[in-house]
Design a protein around this motif. Structure first.
Motif, PDB file in Angstrom:
ATOM      1  N   UNK A 246      12.596 -11.011   0.248  1.00 13.09           N
ATOM      2  CA  UNK A 246      12.640 -12.406  -0.173  1.00 13.09           C
ATOM      3  C   UNK A 246      11.871 -12.543  -1.486  1.00 13.09           C
ATOM      4  N   UNK A 247      12.096 -13.669  -2.145  1.00 13.89           N
ATOM      5  CA  UNK A 247      11.411 -13.887  -3.416  1.00 13.89           C
ATOM      6  C   UNK A 247      10.524 -15.122  -3.330  1.00 13.89           C
ATOM      7  N   UNK A 248       9.189 -15.000  -3.524  1.00 10.33           N
ATOM      8  CA  UNK A 248       8.490 -13.730  -3.760  1.00 10.33           C
ATOM      9  C   UNK A 248       8.438 -12.863  -2.495  1.00 10.33           C
ATOM     10  N   UNK A 249       8.313 -11.574  -2.742  1.00 14.99           N
ATOM     11  CA  UNK A 249       8.327 -10.607  -1.649  1.00 14.99           C
ATOM     12  C   UNK A 249       7.078 -10.712  -0.763  1.00 14.99           C
ATOM     13  N   UNK A 250       7.269 -10.477   0.520  1.00 11.18           N
ATOM     14  CA  UNK A 250       6.134 -10.521   1.449  1.00 11.18           C
ATOM     15  C   UNK A 250       5.922  -9.152   2.077  1.00 11.18           C
ATOM     16  N   UNK A 251       4.792  -8.550   1.766  1.00  9.52           N
ATOM     17  CA  UNK A 251       4.470  -7.269   2.406  1.00  9.52           C
ATOM     18  C   UNK A 251       3.252  -7.533   3.294  1.00  9.52           C
ATOM     19  N   UNK A 252       3.499  -7.724   4.579  1.00  6.37           N
ATOM     20  CA  UNK A 252       2.395  -8.040   5.492  1.00  6.37           C
ATOM     21  C   UNK A 252       1.676  -6.768   5.975  1.00  6.37           C
ATOM     22  N   UNK A 253       2.283  -5.622   5.747  1.00  4.55           N
ATOM     23  CA  UNK A 253       1.730  -4.377   6.275  1.00  4.55           C
ATOM     24  C   UNK A 253       0.571  -3.849   5.433  1.00  4.55           C
ATOM     25  N   UNK A 254      -0.341  -3.167   6.096  1.00  3.40           N
ATOM     26  CA  UNK A 254      -1.352  -2.359   5.416  1.00  3.40           C
ATOM     27  C   UNK A 254      -0.888  -0.905   5.547  1.00  3.40           C
ATOM     28  N   UNK A 255      -1.471  -0.002   4.779  1.00  2.00           N
ATOM     29  CA  UNK A 255      -1.115   1.418   4.971  1.00  2.00           C
ATOM     30  C   UNK A 255      -1.292   1.840   6.444  1.00  2.00           C
ATOM     31  N   UNK A 256      -2.333   1.288   7.082  1.00  2.67           N
ATOM     32  CA  UNK A 256      -2.602   1.621   8.502  1.00  2.67           C
ATOM     33  C   UNK A 256      -1.486   1.133   9.422  1.00  2.67           C
ATOM     34  N   UNK A 257      -0.860   0.014   9.034  1.00  3.55           N
ATOM     35  CA  UNK A 257       0.234  -0.526   9.854  1.00  3.55           C
ATOM     36  C   UNK A 257       1.370   0.498   9.907  1.00  3.55           C
ATOM     37  N   UNK A 258       1.698   1.014   8.730  1.00  9.14           N
ATOM     38  CA  UNK A 258       2.797   1.988   8.646  1.00  9.14           C
ATOM     39  C   UNK A 258       2.401   3.264   9.395  1.00  9.14           C
ATOM     40  N   UNK A 259       1.135   3.622   9.305  1.00 10.14           N
ATOM     41  CA  UNK A 259       0.651   4.819   9.999  1.00 10.14           C
ATOM     42  C   UNK A 259       0.873   4.678  11.512  1.00 10.14           C
ATOM     43  N   UNK A 260       0.550   3.502  12.041  1.00  7.97           N
ATOM     44  CA  UNK A 260       0.724   3.289  13.489  1.00  7.97           C
ATOM     45  C   UNK A 260       2.220   3.274  13.845  1.00  7.97           C
ATOM     46  N   UNK A 261       3.025   2.633  13.016  1.00  8.57           N
ATOM     47  CA  UNK A 261       4.462   2.576  13.297  1.00  8.57           C
ATOM     48  C   UNK A 261       5.053   3.986  13.378  1.00  8.57           C
ATOM     49  N   UNK A 262       4.671   4.822  12.432  1.00  7.62           N
ATOM     50  CA  UNK A 262       5.192   6.193  12.417  1.00  7.62           C
ATOM     51  C   UNK A 262       4.657   6.998  13.604  1.00  7.62           C
ATOM     52  N   UNK A 263       3.400   6.733  13.933  1.00  4.51           N
ATOM     53  CA  UNK A 263       2.793   7.448  15.071  1.00  4.51           C
ATOM     54  C   UNK A 263       3.530   7.097  16.361  1.00  4.51           C
ATOM     55  N   UNK A 264       3.886   5.830  16.517  1.00  6.29           N
ATOM     56  CA  UNK A 264       4.607   5.398  17.719  1.00  6.29           C
ATOM     57  C   UNK A 264       5.921   6.185  17.827  1.00  6.29           C
TER      58      UNK A 264
END
Ligand code: PMV
Length: 322
Positions: A246-264
């Motif tokens: 969307x404009x403006x773009x919304x990035x709610x994630x932190x690097x840690x968020x992505x880390x947990x998602x990948x770990x799951x």
């Protein structure tokens, strides 16, 4: 004229991101969530004859400005319904971190709706309480109702409300709340959602929603954990694809968020089945079956950046303390 209530946090498996009516908070698509048993908001509301102004205390701090205005506006709705003009004292406390993607506005507004109506001497039906909560914060309507909850989008104030599709005892799944940071998000859900339509993926997302909702309800009925988890995880990423573009773009994630998602996803491959969802914030919610809970809590705790894991399960909707 006093009431003390508790309303739970709810976790959406099928999300609400975009409204067809901003003022009435009518969602573009029907959506589905579960209420949690432990995480939530406890609120006391008291209407007092000699009070000059509403007084609002959230998490032990007296609030003012926009945060207070939202509460006062909601109290006004209740005063109008009950035909009273006394001001109120509202004391509200969350038993979880606030403003980090754990739905504090949902449990907060649900608790305020039940607390204020009871304190004002009103006895609304579950449906009407859910409609009232919706006006305060859309997803709050789902915290009003037991267990697995569908917010039927409707097309008016009267027919946009939440109802229980399966009760809390239908299926005892575990929900692990992975707390990564207490840092508050910069853009609220309400504000972010208003721009959802600027993503070119929005229309495509909405086209698929009815079918997705039908599928997940059948999978819940069948207690098909893999299918429920797959639909839920894909749905979260689908919503974030809209947010990201969307404009403006919304990035709610932190690097840690992505880390947990990948770990799951890795844990799943290793044989510990679990799935994630993420709302408007950095924290991650993971669902699993009881047989994998202990193991998964240990694994999640070991991920760099994880502050704590809150264990929860599916629970009831908002209720009054007697
Ligand atoms: O009701 P709000 O304004 O807090 O919006 C909730 C939006 C999401 O949490 C991202 C999705 C949902 O359905 O809970």
């Amino acid at each position: 004229m006093k009431a003390r209530v508790f309303a739970p946090v709810n976790v959406a498996l099928i999300k609400y991101w975009g409204k067809s009516d901003e003022k009435l908070r009518i969602p573009v698509n029907s959506n589905l969530s579960v209420c949690l048993e432990k995480l939530g908001t406890e609120t006391t509301v008291e209407f007092k004859k000699h009070l000059k102004r509403d007084k609002v205390v959230i998490n032990k701090k007296k609030v003012s400005g926009r945060e207070k205005d939202r509460v006062v506006k909601h109290l006004d709705r209740v005063r109008k319904m009950a035909d009273i003009d006394w001001k109120a004292e509202v004391i509200s406390e969350n038993n979880f971190p606030t403003g980090v993607g754990l739905s504090s506005s949902a449990s907060g507004m649900a608790a305020l709706s039940l607390g204020a109506t009871k304190a004002a001497g009103l006895d609304l039906s579950e449906k009407d309480l859910s409609r009232l909560a919706r006006l305060g914060s859309g997803s709050a309507c789902r915290s009003m109702v037991d267990g697995w909850v569908e917010w039927v989008k409707g097309d008016s104030d009267k027919n946009s409300y939440a109802k229980s599709v399966f009760n809390k005892d239908h299926w005892d799944l575990k929900i692990l709340v992975v707390v990564l940071s207490q840092k508050k998000k910069k853009i609220s859900s309400s504000k972010g959602m208003a721009e959802a339509k600027t993503s070119e993926f929005f229309k495509t997302r909405i086209k698929g929603m009815e079918n997705k909702l039908r599928k997940i309800k059948q999978a819940i009925k069948d207690k098909n954990f893999s299918l429920v988890g797959k639909i839920m995880e894909n749905e979260a990423l689908n919503m974030h694809a809209v947010m990201l573009t969307q404009r403006p773009s919304l990035i709610y994630w932190l690097p840690e968020t992505v880390r947990v998602m990948k770990a799951v996803q890795d844990f799943r491959e290793e044989g510990s089945e679990c799935y994630f969802t993420v709302n408007t914030g950095q924290n991650v919610l993971v669902i699993c079956e009881e047989k994998n809970e202990e193991k998964l809590v240990k694994k999640l705790k070991n991920i760099n950046g994880v502050i704590e894991i809150r264990r929860d399960r599916i629970g009831r909707g908002a209720r009054l303390f007697t």
